[in-house]
Design an enzyme around this catalytic site. Structure first.
Site, short mmCIF file in Angstrom:
data_model
loop_
_atom_site.label_atom_id
_atom_site.label_comp_id
_atom_site.label_asym_id
_atom_site.label_seq_id
_atom_site.Cartn_x
_atom_site.Cartn_y
_atom_site.Cartn_z
NE ARG A 81 -2.66 -1.66 3.57
CZ ARG A 81 -1.77 -0.28 4.53
NH1 ARG A 81 -1.87 0.61 4.72
NH2 ARG A 81 -1.08 -1.34 5.69
CE1 TYR A 112 1.68 -7.03 -3.69
CE2 TYR A 112 0.71 -6.13 -1.82
CZ TYR A 112 1.03 -6.87 -2.35
OH TYR A 112 1.82 -7.62 -1.57
CE LYS A 122 -6.15 -3.73 4.37
NZ LYS A 122 -6.25 -3.81 5.96
CG HIS A 146 -7.31 -2.37 10.54
ND1 HIS A 146 -5.81 -2.29 10.52
CD2 HIS A 146 -7.21 -3.74 9.35
CE1 HIS A 146 -5.73 -3.60 9.78
NE2 HIS A 146 -5.51 -3.80 9.03
CB SER A 197 -0.43 -4.05 7.70
OG SER A 197 -1.45 -3.09 7.01
CB CYS A 223 1.08 -6.50 13.47
SG CYS A 223 1.85 -4.50 14.30
CG ASP A 234 -7.36 -7.22 7.16
OD1 ASP A 234 -7.02 -7.01 7.75
OD2 ASP A 234 -8.15 -6.41 5.89
NE ARG A 249 0.58 -8.80 2.25
CZ ARG A 249 -0.40 -8.24 3.78
NH1 ARG A 249 -1.75 -8.46 4.12
NH2 ARG A 249 0.18 -7.25 4.07
O1 SAT Z 1 -2.58 -4.60 0.83
S1 SAT Z 1 -3.42 -4.70 1.91
O2 SAT Z 1 -3.57 -3.52 2.37
O3 SAT Z 1 -4.47 -5.38 1.06
C1 SAT Z 1 -3.43 -5.26 3.37
C2 SAT Z 1 -2.09 -4.66 4.68
O4 SAT Z 1 -1.46 -3.63 5.06
O5 SAT Z 1 -3.35 -4.73 5.54
MN MN Z 2 -4.96 -5.31 7.02
#
Ligand code: SAT
Ligand code: MN
Length: 599
Positions: free
Chosen positions: A80, A208, A217, A237, A259, A261, A288, A383
């Site tokens: 991101r 991405y 998100k 989140h 993210s 963690c 998530d 991922r």
């Molecule tokens: O890239 S994403 O936002 O889908 C994954 C994340 O950062 O939690």
């Molecule tokens: Mn996330």
């Protein structure tokens, strides 16, 4: 422009707003072909065949990873990008100090020329999708338009796409539109814009994850958080998990962590043997995002709006998260992992090593000997995109239309010091203070430096669709609206000793903290009253079978007033950013904390 089918088919919906928006996007982007996604297996096969043919997908070992593929993103497009993510509210003040802001008019003026003709030579996919269980009164419809087959394929796993979504939408239903183009993947021409007033998303120039899969998100957090503020619910989140005690009683927890963690690992936790034999179980609801509403019984009820996991691969092993590995053995799209010559996906921390003289192809597509350790083989933010339904520890309640009742909320992050393994807030309001002051070391999930400590309130810093001071106020408000509110906890699995080694083993052993929280919720567990919250003494934790010296457990739980004293100036600076919009209750909580630390 022609339809994908030999004889143009009528559009599969009567929804006038949707038809008008699709027509507007077609005029703007000028694709060669238009494809309405129906979510069928034939459609999936066609997407995969096209991507294999154009080289954007690579097959993996067909027998050991059936239905699995590898995708390599552009090396400049691996996470991101928060600097180019904008909240486009009418007033800059409404985006708040933690978001980038652009006026809606400026955003349109800037992005319209980018979208203009951007799909020439490409297919425009219309992807209707449901966030939440199909037919649930709590689920919502989105429609993403994209020119990326990778996005079309990924959305099938992360959401419920196609005909089911159009049926739920009906002729007059509302949906959140999201227009996406990979553009030319030029970082200088990359924007992720949210229009909370119109409930619209425009994303250009990235393929991405959170930049491109707009249901995640962009909709389920940024747009949904703004909707939730107006409508009296919460878009968070958070992972969702179900804890079953030896008597079979179930308790549901929601947990906010930044993210990368460990949300996926916690949601799929495997109890250590000594606790498993006693009958303790953890089941996954989500890893998530949580949408939470006050139920008629006065409790807070949560659904997972997603249908899949977009999890971090590195560090996922049989040791750390066997359930995630089992989930990703079939029908999984791997992005930016490495691959062996026999087509096995590989990443750092996967738990096995290729032969010393083996070759691996790294995430950039370069084949080199495994002995060449000059740089990682898998990208640190590589991922897996896997269907939730394949998760061996998925709760049978994960798609309950009314959701699951939440008894405990966890706030956590990566803290080397200060924050103990677990503590309970004195009250909902104190819990909101804990959420508002959360901090964590940055990870590879976002572009930029990693390992830097930053305040990440409620793990929503990159995901809150409006002024974060108002978001804190919304949390306080919700406390008044929930007659039977969940207990609130702060956790830290990442505390280190003076030599830099972790004090607590984490992973499955985190169940011991969950069990204590469960005891507190049931009104049984005891705790020590400290200036920062209610903390278990080592004797309050269920430690049977734990192979950690007692002094390290004590150190993981310790509250050191000097360390907390050092937090105060930083919290003040953090709070100062919100100016007038910082709720006075939080100022009051800070003053009360200072007072307790002085006493
Ligand atoms: O890239 S994403 O936002 O889908 C994954 C994340 O950062 O939690
Ligand atoms: Mn996330």
């Amino acid at each position: 422009m022609t339809d994908a089918s030999p004889t143009p088919l009528p559009p599969p919906t009567q929804n006038a707003a949707l038809l008008a928006w699709v027509a507007e996007c077609v005029r703007l982007c000028q694709p060669d072909t238009l494809h309405w996604c129906d979510g069928s297996e034939d459609e999936k096969a066609a997407l995969i065949a096209g991507m294999l043919a154009d080289g954007s997908l690579h097959p993996l070992h067909a027998a050991r990873f059936p239905g699995c593929y590898l995708h390599r993103s552009n090396p400049n497009d691996v996470a991101r990008v928060e600097q180019v993510t904008f909240i486009c509210s009418e007033l800059e003040a409404d985006a708040g100090p933690t978001n980038n802001w652009m006026s809606p008019a400026d955003a349109r003026a800037k992005l319209t020329p980018l979208f203009d003709g951007c799909m020439r030579g490409r297919t425009l996919y219309v992807i209707p999708y449901v966030m939440g269980p199909v037919g649930s009164p709590l689920s919502k419809i989105g429609v993403e338009i994209t020119d990326s087959a990778y996005v079309a394929l990924s959305m099938r796993t992360m959401t419920r796409v196609g005909t089911a979504a159009l049926e739920q939408l009906g002729a007059n239903g509302e949906f959140v539109p999201g227009l996406h183009s990979i553009g030319e993947l030029d970082p200088a021409r990359r924007f992720v814009c949210h229009f909370p007033d119109e409930r619209l998303i425009w994303s250009y120039g990235s393929g991405y994850g959170g930049n491109a899969l707009l249901g995640k998100k962009c909709f389920a957090l940024r747009i949904a958080s703004a909707m939730a503020q107006g409508e009296g619910w919460m878009a968070e989140h958070m992972l969702l998990l179900e804890l079953t005690d030896p008597q079979g009683a179930k308790t549901y927890f929601a947990g906010a962590f930044p993210s990368a963690c460990g949300k996926t690992n916690l949601a799929m936790l495997i109890p250590p043997p000594a606790l498993a034999t006693q009958g303790w179980q953890v089941r996954t609801i989500g890893d998530d995002i949580a949408w939470m509403h006050v139920g008629t019984d006065g409790r807070l009820w949560a659904i997972n709006p997603e249908a899949g996991f977009f999890g971090v691969a590195p560090g996922t092993s049989h040791q750390t998260n066997p359930n995630a590995l089992a989930t990703t053995e079939r029908n999984t799209l791997f992005t930016n992992v490495a691959v062996t010559d026999d087509g096995l996906p590989w990443w750092e921390g996967i738990g096995w090593e290729p032969e010393t003289n083996a070759f691996l192809t790294d995430w950039k597509g370069n084949r080199r000997p495994f002995s060449d350790q000059s740089e990682p083989f898998a990208h640190p933010n590589s991922r897996f995109t896997a269907p939730a339904a394949q998760c061996p520890c998925l709760s049978p309640h994960w798609e309950d239309p009314q959701g699951v009742p939440i008894s405990g909320i966890l706030f956590g992050g990566r803290r080397n010091t200060t924050v103990p393994l677990v503590l309970e807030a004195f009250s909902w309001q104190h819990g909101v203070f804990l959420g508002a002051t959360m901090a964590s070391r940055t990870t590879a999930a976002a572009a930029g430096a990693t390992g830097v400590l930053r305040r990440d309130p409620f793990a929503m810093l990159p995901f809150c669709g409006y002024h974060m001071g108002d978001y804190f106020a919304h949390w306080l408000q919700m406390g008044l609206r929930i007659p039977r509110p969940p207990a609130v906890f702060q956790v830290n699995w990442f505390r280190k000793d003076a030599d830099g080694s972790y004090l607590w083993p984490g992973y499955g052993e985190n169940l011991r903290a969950l069990i204590w929280m469960n005891e507190r919720i049931a009104g049984r567990g005891s705790a020590v009253n400290t200036p920062v919250g209610l903390v278990p003494s080592p004797g309050d934790l269920h430690l049977a079978g734990l192979d950690v010296p007692a002094d390290r457990v004590a150190a993981a739980l310790q509250v050191r007033t000097e360390e907390w004293g050092q937090e105060i100036p930083d919290i003040k600076e953090h709070f100062a950013r919100f100016g007038e919009r910082l709720p006075r209750e939080l100022r009051g909580e800070l003053a009360a904390l200072e007072q307790r630390l002085r006493d």
